[in-house]
Design a protein around this motif. Structure first.
Motif, short mmCIF file in Angstrom:
data_model
loop_
_atom_site.label_atom_id
_atom_site.label_comp_id
_atom_site.label_asym_id
_atom_site.label_seq_id
_atom_site.Cartn_x
_atom_site.Cartn_y
_atom_site.Cartn_z
N PHE A 195 0.85 -1.19 0.00
CA PHE A 195 0.00 0.00 0.00
C PHE A 195 0.89 1.24 0.00
N TYR A 196 0.62 2.15 -0.93
CA TYR A 196 1.34 3.42 -1.00
C TYR A 196 0.35 4.56 -0.79
N VAL A 197 0.71 5.50 0.07
CA VAL A 197 -0.09 6.70 0.30
C VAL A 197 0.77 7.90 -0.08
N ASP A 198 0.35 8.60 -1.12
CA ASP A 198 1.10 9.75 -1.63
C ASP A 198 2.55 9.38 -1.93
N GLY A 199 2.73 8.19 -2.51
CA GLY A 199 4.07 7.77 -2.94
C GLY A 199 4.92 7.13 -1.87
N MET A 200 4.41 7.00 -0.65
CA MET A 200 5.20 6.42 0.45
C MET A 200 4.50 5.18 1.00
N PRO A 201 5.26 4.11 1.29
CA PRO A 201 4.62 2.85 1.65
C PRO A 201 4.11 2.82 3.08
N LEU A 202 2.96 2.14 3.25
CA LEU A 202 2.53 1.74 4.58
C LEU A 202 3.24 0.42 4.92
N SER A 203 3.51 0.21 6.20
CA SER A 203 4.21 -1.01 6.57
C SER A 203 3.78 -1.47 7.96
N GLN A 234 -7.61 -0.10 8.96
CA GLN A 234 -6.85 1.07 9.39
C GLN A 234 -6.59 2.05 8.24
N VAL A 235 -7.31 1.88 7.13
CA VAL A 235 -7.17 2.78 5.98
C VAL A 235 -8.52 3.44 5.73
N PRO A 236 -8.80 4.60 6.34
CA PRO A 236 -10.08 5.28 6.10
C PRO A 236 -10.15 5.80 4.66
N GLN A 376 -1.03 5.57 16.35
CA GLN A 376 0.01 5.73 15.33
C GLN A 376 0.14 7.19 14.93
N MET A 377 1.39 7.66 14.85
CA MET A 377 1.68 9.02 14.42
C MET A 377 2.65 8.97 13.24
N ASP A 378 2.28 9.65 12.16
CA ASP A 378 3.11 9.67 10.95
C ASP A 378 3.47 11.10 10.60
N GLN A 452 8.93 2.97 11.62
CA GLN A 452 9.31 2.90 10.21
C GLN A 452 9.90 4.23 9.78
N PHE A 453 11.06 4.17 9.14
CA PHE A 453 11.65 5.35 8.50
C PHE A 453 11.85 5.02 7.02
N PHE A 454 11.35 5.91 6.17
CA PHE A 454 11.44 5.69 4.73
C PHE A 454 11.94 6.97 4.06
N ALA A 455 12.85 6.83 3.11
CA ALA A 455 13.33 7.96 2.33
C ALA A 455 13.57 7.49 0.90
#
Length: 930
Positions: A195-203, A234-236, A376-378, A452-455
């Protein structure tokens, strides 16, 4: 201690593919210098709102073929310069407006006025179903208007719109995992969907919730999110603008997947204050959002929150599921000469609470409570820099940090049926132990804190030379997963489940996992007069830097090669209708890395009672225990790999759109939790050998007569051995709007055939008591003698979308039909090839063993109908959805699913008649726009 599986099973090591680095440079070679003979022009224009004729700012305007994008200024103006002569597709989209798209033949400088219409039911064309993405086989696009008309409670409701799927009531009291292109379901499909949200993966890969207590009575089965992929609960959906669901072969940009991708684009832009209130038989949803234009180039602020309350049974207060999601996002666009810089940042909060409580009046007065809370805080930041020119350049940077606090509590009253030791030892050895009380209250807490840290950094070049347009994309991304939780916290002297052998386990001691990925992809579009050819080769490389050298994956790079080709034939006429045909073919490999819990499972503890001297005098009781510890780590675990092939046809006959897609997928090293057995030898001390008559204290162990015994103990381990073969045909036909009826007809569906198989030897111990003890042997069954299952279904959905713009009314009547479902276990012999005794020795299973009164029990026996095919007949249901706009600020909607059913009875394999029934499920909602 060497286990039976390690003795018997020889692993087939993953054959590492070598990276063809010259291929990357070959792709770069297409970026030739531009011909000086080619002419350049400009396209400029203004974007206006159709109703008011006022300019609209912050509208994304682009030329598809060149991947050239910019945003309209405060006056709604835009300009593209240095555009080569040729044919292009000019597009514009803005939150809350209908998308704009038109074809232009650019031979000189051009001025274009774009009129955008507010997205409501007054527009003439409304699409409220999933549509296939142009030139992307196996990809469905679901827009905002389709989601609103569907009236979802969660993301799982959207799957109804995909080919081959139909409405199913979502059970939000357990994990809601996705399934794609299959009859039945399995964990590897869900786990392999990214799953990608605005180009960034959920994990969820950093979660450590699954350990050796997970399958006990902790009420965690189907509730914990380990190796289950993303939990769709968990995906509204209220904050989503558009969803792409890639069932086929995704771009090389999407990675760490083996099934498909879900690409979510959220709302970014100015929008009115919107509130939505929904209720149905099990759910209550309230959501509110607004996009605020800060003015004077200060950007746009998007705010939103959603609250869901779910009850499986509205009459019961004992089981509930709550979800609250809030989001604060800021975006702005800056002009730097001819270049455009887009900056977006967001802060998102998600809270879910899952509660369950047994009624003491129905549980023999026993206390039994369960509560799981997820907080959860993103934080995310992304910037896109577009530099126009003869060769346009795009540079995208994304960064995301996500921290989750999962807290699980379990409180229950434990009543033992016999004497049991306190399972407290954290080390192997023998020791005197204490007895658990026969009745006590126990509390358990699990502190799980995945981080999770993603770049990522992506670079693309695009341009046009005569009849060739091309876009080269490449990028690198890094992901770090770590768990900072305290793990399982409980009083070892008062365990919640004393027979399961669990111990406190600190999740923060588990090492972090790092994933490094590279990709390169080239898209070439050849315009050859009336012929059109699209070719898109791509490569993706993934590795796990920093993983322990004990793992076979250490130092290996896993390469995915993916390719897609599309050919559009010259247009021709049939019965006065223009026909446009496009043929597609695609093939690709996909790799899914293991989750943290698969790499570092909790150790298994076995508490073996050697002496249980349970005297009627409490002061004389003596308990002697041997504790053994088994490391469940599988250092040979490999990533999941899947090979997918697909061919398809897209046709446009007049205004009717037709899609057919034939696919074949083969996954042969999926993960599963396999049973393994280990043998331990211990002393059995006979309590009857010591009389209590002259005792004044608990007797010492050396006073008892001893007998050496051996016993097999079972534990489970994550291994590669699940085989999944998917085949099928998907289809969709969308008619133009029939003006006399104001109705559009959509026919969609699929034929799915799926085979599930375990490609490992299986270990099985019979649940038999022999001479007062458990059965002493374990049967070992070859791969060909493992149980395989094949499932098949054929589905058709017929939709009538009636749209009355003058009344601002939209009505959908859907006839959803599953023509049949088949299920069959594939025949096999059932005779083991070997067996293991209590001492861990493995022997071949011979014909003589089949005559042995004890060993012959290892052979699996089947009923006469076990391998018969079970065929479920037609299952037909009628669904109705209605949306009505009342003025400009209020929308009323309702739905009734399964309003009418046709469910004939059918015969089970046993010969019994199965009577089916389905009850209507209904709900309604109100939406306010201010």
């Amino acid at each position: 201690m060497v286990s039976g599986r390690q003795i018997f099973l020889k692993h087939n090591w993953f054959v590492e593919q070598k990276v063809n680095y010259p291929l990357i440079f070959l792709l770069l070679s297409v970026l030739t210098s531009y011909s000086s003979a080619q002419q350049f022009h400009s396209i400029s224009g203004t974007i206006l709102e159709k109703a008011s004729n006022n300019p609209i700012q912050y509208v994304a305007v682009g030329l598809k073929e060149l991947n050239r994008w910019q945003y309209s200024n405060n006056n709604g103006e835009f300009t593209f310069q240095n555009i080569p002569t040729g044919k292009y597709t000019l597009v514009a989209h803005c939150l809350g407006y209908t998308p704009f798209e038109t074809s232009i033949d650019l031979q000189t400088n051009r001025t274009q006025t774009i009129m955008l219409q507010r997205l409501d039911l007054r527009i003439q064309e409304v699409i409220v179903t999933a549509t296939e993405k142009t030139n992307e086989p196996g990809t469905s696009v679901i827009n905002r208007q389709a989601m609103q008309h569907l009236q979802p409670s969660g993301f799982g409701d959207l799957l109804e719109l995909l080919p081959g799927y139909r409405w199913e009531k979502q059970n939000l009291s357990e994990i809601n995992s996705i399934k794609l292109r299959q009859a039945g379901d399995d964990l590897n499909t869900a786990y392999g969907t990214s799953f990608y949200v605005d180009g960034m993966p959920l994990s969820s890969d950093a979660s450590m919730q699954g350990n050796n207590l997970a399958e006990s009575g902790l009420k965690l089965k189907n509730r914990i999110n380990v190796a289950n992929g993303i939990d769709m609960r968990q995906v509204p959906t209220d904050d989503i603008e558009q969803v792409e669901i890639v069932r086929g072969i995704p771009s090389a940009k999407q990675g760490n997947l083996s099934t498909g991708a879900v690409i979510i684009k959220r709302k970014w832009g100015e929008s009115p204050l919107s509130a939505r209130a929904k209720t149905d038989l099990e759910n209550k949803v309230f959501a509110i959002s607004k996009g605020i234009n800060m003015g004077n180039h200060k950007g746009i602020l998007n705010l939103g929150t959603e609250l869901l309350h779910y009850k499986d049974d509205p009459r019961s207060l004992l089981q509930t599921y709550l979800r609250n999601q809030s989001s604060l996002r800021y975006s702005n666009h800056y002009s730097i000469g001819q270049s455009t810089l887009s900056v977006k940042t967001g802060l998102d909060y998600l809270l879910t609470i899952d509660k369950d409580k047994e009624d003491p009046e129905l549980n023999y007065g026993m206390k039994d409570e369960y509560r799981a809370e997820r907080s959860q805080m993103d934080f995310s930041l992304q910037s896109d820099l577009h530099i126009p020119g003869d060769v346009s350049k795009n540079l995208e940077f994304r960064i995301k940090a996500s921290h989750t606090q999962n807290t699980l509590t379990r409180n229950r009253l434990v009543a033992l049926t016999g004497p049991q030791p306190i399972p407290a030892s954290m080390e192997e050895g023998k020791y005197y132990a204490e007895y658990l009380p026969s009745r006590y209250e126990a509390s358990f807490e699990r502190d799980d804190q995945p981080f999770q840290f993603f770049a990522s950094l992506d670079f693309s070049l695009s341009g046009k030379e005569h009849n060739l347009t091309h876009q080269f994309s490449s990028g690198v991304d890094w992901q770090t997963l770590k768990n900072f939780g305290k793990g399982d916290i409980f009083d070892a002297s008062r365990p919640v489940f004393p027979t399961k052998g669990g111990r406190p386990y600190d999740f923060s001691t588990v090492p972090a996992m790092h994933t490094l990925s590279f990709y390169a992809e080239e898209e070439l579009n050849f315009n050859m007069g009336e012929h059109y050819l699209k070719v898109r080769p791509g490569i993706r490389i993934q590795m796990l830097p920093g993983i322990s050298k004990d793992f076979d994956m250490q130092g290996k790079a896993y390469t995915d090669l993916r390719g897609h080709i599309g050919y559009t034939l010259p247009m021709f006429q049939v019965a006065g209708q223009q026909v446009k045909l496009t043929l597609h073919a695609a093939m690709g490999e996909m790799t899914r890395m293991p989750a943290l819990a698969m790499l570092y499972p909790q150790k298994e503890y076995f508490d073996i009672v050697e002496l249980n001297y349970y005297s009627q005098t409490p002061e004389l009781r003596q308990l002697y225990v041997m504790t053994e510890i088994e490391d469940r780590t599988n250092y040979s675990i490999r990533p999941v790999r899947n090979l997918k092939k697909e061919i398809g046809l897209n046709a446009k006959i007049g205004k009717t759109k037709v899609m057919f897609s034939l696919f074949d997928e083969y996954l042969n090293d999926g993960t599963l939790s396999a049973a393994n057995f280990v043998s331990y030898t211990y002393n059995y001390y006979d309590p009857a050998s010591v009389s209590s008559e002259n005792l004044t204290a608990p007797p010492a162990i050396d006073l008892f007569s001893a007998e050496e015994k051996s016993r097999l103990f079972q534990y489970r381990q994550h291994v590669n051995g699940s085989e999944l073969h998917k085949q099928g045909l998907e289809y969709q036909i969308i008619s133009p709007k029939i003006r006399a009826l104001n109705t559009r007809i959509t026919i969609s569906g699929a034929w799915f055939k799926t085979r599930y198989h375990i490609s490992l030897p299986e270990y099985e111990r019979r649940s038999i008591v022999y001479q007062g003890t458990e059965y002493p042997y374990v049967g070992i069954f070859a791969v060909d003698d493992s149980e395989s299952e094949k499932k098949e279904l054929f589905n058709t959905n017929l939709r009538f979308d009636t749209h009355l713009p003058q009344h601002r009314l939209l009505l959908t009547l859907a006839l959803q039909t599953t023509w049949y479902q088949k299920q069959q276990y594939l025949p096999y012999d059932g005779t083991p090839v070997a067996y293991m005794d209590n001492k861990g020795n493995i022997y071949p299973y011979t014909e003589a063993d089949q005559e042995d009164p004890l060993l012959k029990l290892l052979t699996r026996t089947f009923t006469t109908y076990h391998f018969d095919e079970l065929k479920k007949p037609i299952d037909m249901g009628v669904n109705i959805k209605v949306s009505k706009e009342i003025g400009d600020h209020l929308t009323f909607a309702f739905f009734v699913n399964r309003l009418i059913n046709y469910l004939p009875d059918y015969k089970l394999r046993t010969g019994a008649t199965y009577i089916r029934s389905k009850q209507p499920y209904f709900g309604m909602e109100l939406k306010f726009n201010i």
